[in-house]
Enzyme design. Structure first.
Site, mmCIF file in Angstrom:
data_model
loop_
_atom_site.group_PDB
_atom_site.id
_atom_site.type_symbol
_atom_site.label_atom_id
_atom_site.label_comp_id
_atom_site.label_asym_id
_atom_site.label_seq_id
_atom_site.Cartn_x
_atom_site.Cartn_y
_atom_site.Cartn_z
ATOM 1 N N GLN A 127 9.313 11.401 -30.234
ATOM 2 C CA GLN A 127 8.539 9.880 -29.982
ATOM 3 C C GLN A 127 7.477 10.579 -29.947
ATOM 4 O OE1 GLN A 127 10.759 8.999 -26.018
ATOM 5 N NE2 GLN A 127 8.364 8.163 -25.341
ATOM 6 N N HIS B 242 6.261 2.565 -12.308
ATOM 7 C CA HIS B 242 8.133 3.297 -12.071
ATOM 8 C C HIS B 242 8.637 3.066 -10.598
ATOM 9 C CE1 HIS B 242 6.105 6.300 -14.912
ATOM 10 N NE2 HIS B 242 6.842 5.622 -15.656
ATOM 11 N N MET C 75 9.016 9.906 -18.785
ATOM 12 C CA MET C 75 8.064 11.016 -18.643
ATOM 13 C C MET C 75 7.887 11.217 -17.807
ATOM 14 S SD MET C 75 8.190 10.383 -23.199
ATOM 15 C CE MET C 75 7.022 9.368 -23.102
HETATM 16 O O1 PAF Z 1 8.893 4.534 -21.107
HETATM 17 C C1 PAF Z 1 9.582 5.691 -21.606
HETATM 18 O O2 PAF Z 1 8.079 6.964 -20.139
HETATM 19 C C2 PAF Z 1 9.739 6.523 -22.571
HETATM 20 O O3 PAF Z 1 9.577 5.907 -23.580
HETATM 21 C C3 PAF Z 1 11.540 6.415 -22.232
HETATM 22 C C4 PAF Z 1 11.750 4.804 -22.316
HETATM 23 C C5 PAF Z 1 11.294 7.341 -20.794
HETATM 24 C C6 PAF Z 1 12.116 7.583 -23.464
HETATM 25 O O4 PAF Z 1 11.285 8.608 -23.121
#
Ligand code: PAF
Length: 290
Positions: free
Chosen positions: A61, A37, A30
């Site tokens: 979400q 990341h 995100m």
């Molecule tokens: O972990 C995240 O950053 C989010 O939950 C994901 C897996 C990108 C889904 O939007």
């Protein structure tokens, strides 16, 4: 790095890569990227021939609209980080590309008790949104590998279950938590902490570490009450849960069975920011063989 905003353009490019027999690694994010990341990107580059990262702040979400609104979106810095990390493709879709009008994207799947505890209990609807977006992104990217972080341990378990239920060929890989020098787990939310909150937040990983040690001599109930008390100590800190769980079923344990994967998981409010972290307490080699 190629940047695609539309599904057709991304798919056309990926099709040309598949024709060259290139295996695709996919890192969904995100944005507001950090070294956690980037470790997924690095792992993907080692595992696959071509790495695709997506940045999409998925509205479905977020159970708290204020959290969605405040979610950091430093896109230029993110592009720079991905370029320096030699990511091959960034998929930066418009909302309408992920959720086109009239397309059914909701996933109707049962996760048993996996999504009833911890994050599932305290963030109702959160995992439905995660499953919806990951499933949709996988449908778009069709990767060979999917790389996700241990930091969101429950999310990982639910996506593993989703892939299993779908009989998916996508190979899911977990990458370890990347921590700041003082131990705080890297998170996009950390940048919202004040200097003082940031300094105090090291308590979360320290408590997990102490709990892991204590678990060797004390009961699960004793460890839990120690941790909850420690995490409630500083002003502005409110632990939401601290659980010692079976690493497969995610169900809270009452006692430790030597053969099992055991994970301690915590969610703590630091002022208005909710941080999560976890630590493997036993049988780490089950998750990370070698
Ligand atoms: O972990 C995240 O950053 C989010 O939950 C994901 C897996 C990108 C889904 O939007």
């Amino acid at each position: 790095m190629f940047v695609f905003r539309k599904v057709v353009d991304l798919q056309q490019f990926l099709q040309s890569q598949r024709k060259l027999n290139r295996q695709i690694g996919f890192v969904p994010t995100m944005g507001a990227l950090h070294n956690g990341h980037l470790s997924l990107i690095e792992q993907s580059r080692k595992t696959a021939d071509l790495t695709v990262c997506s940045i999409f702040v998925n509205p479905t979400q977020f159970n708290d609209p204020a959290d969605l609104k405040k979610y950091p979106r430093p896109i230029e810095a993110d592009i720079r980080l991905l370029t320096n990390a030699h990511c091959d493709v960034l998929f930066l879709p418009y909302n309408r590309e992920v959720y086109p009008k009239g397309k059914l994207t909701k996933v109707n799947m049962k996760f048993g008790k996996l999504n009833k505890v911890m994050e599932g209990q305290f963030r109702p609807g959160h995992f439905e949104g995660v499953v919806q977006v990951v499933n949709r992104l996988l449908e778009i990217v069709e990767p060979d590998y999917l790389l996700m972080g241990q930091k969101d341990f429950q999310q990982f378990s639910i996506i593993a279950s989703m892939l299993e239920q779908l009989n998916s060929k996508v190979r899911l890989r977990m990458c370890p938590i990347v921590r700041e020098e003082d131990g705080l787990a890297m998170s996009s939310r950390n940048r919202r902490l004040t200097k003082e909150q940031r300094q105090k937040s090291v308590l979360i990983s320290r408590t997990l570490k102490k709990a892991r040690k204590l678990l060797k001599t004390a009961t699960v109930a004793e460890v839990k009450s120690f941790a909850l008390e420690a995490l409630a100590e500083p002003e502005e800190f409110k632990p939401e849960y601290f659980e010692i769980v079976d690493g497969r079923s995610l169900q809270p344990l009452e006692k430790i069975n030597p053969g099992k994967l055991v994970v301690a998981c915590a969610a703590v409010w630091v002022g208005e920011i909710r941080l999560i972290d976890n630590m493997i307490c036993q049988n780490e080699q089950i998750l990370y063989p070698e």
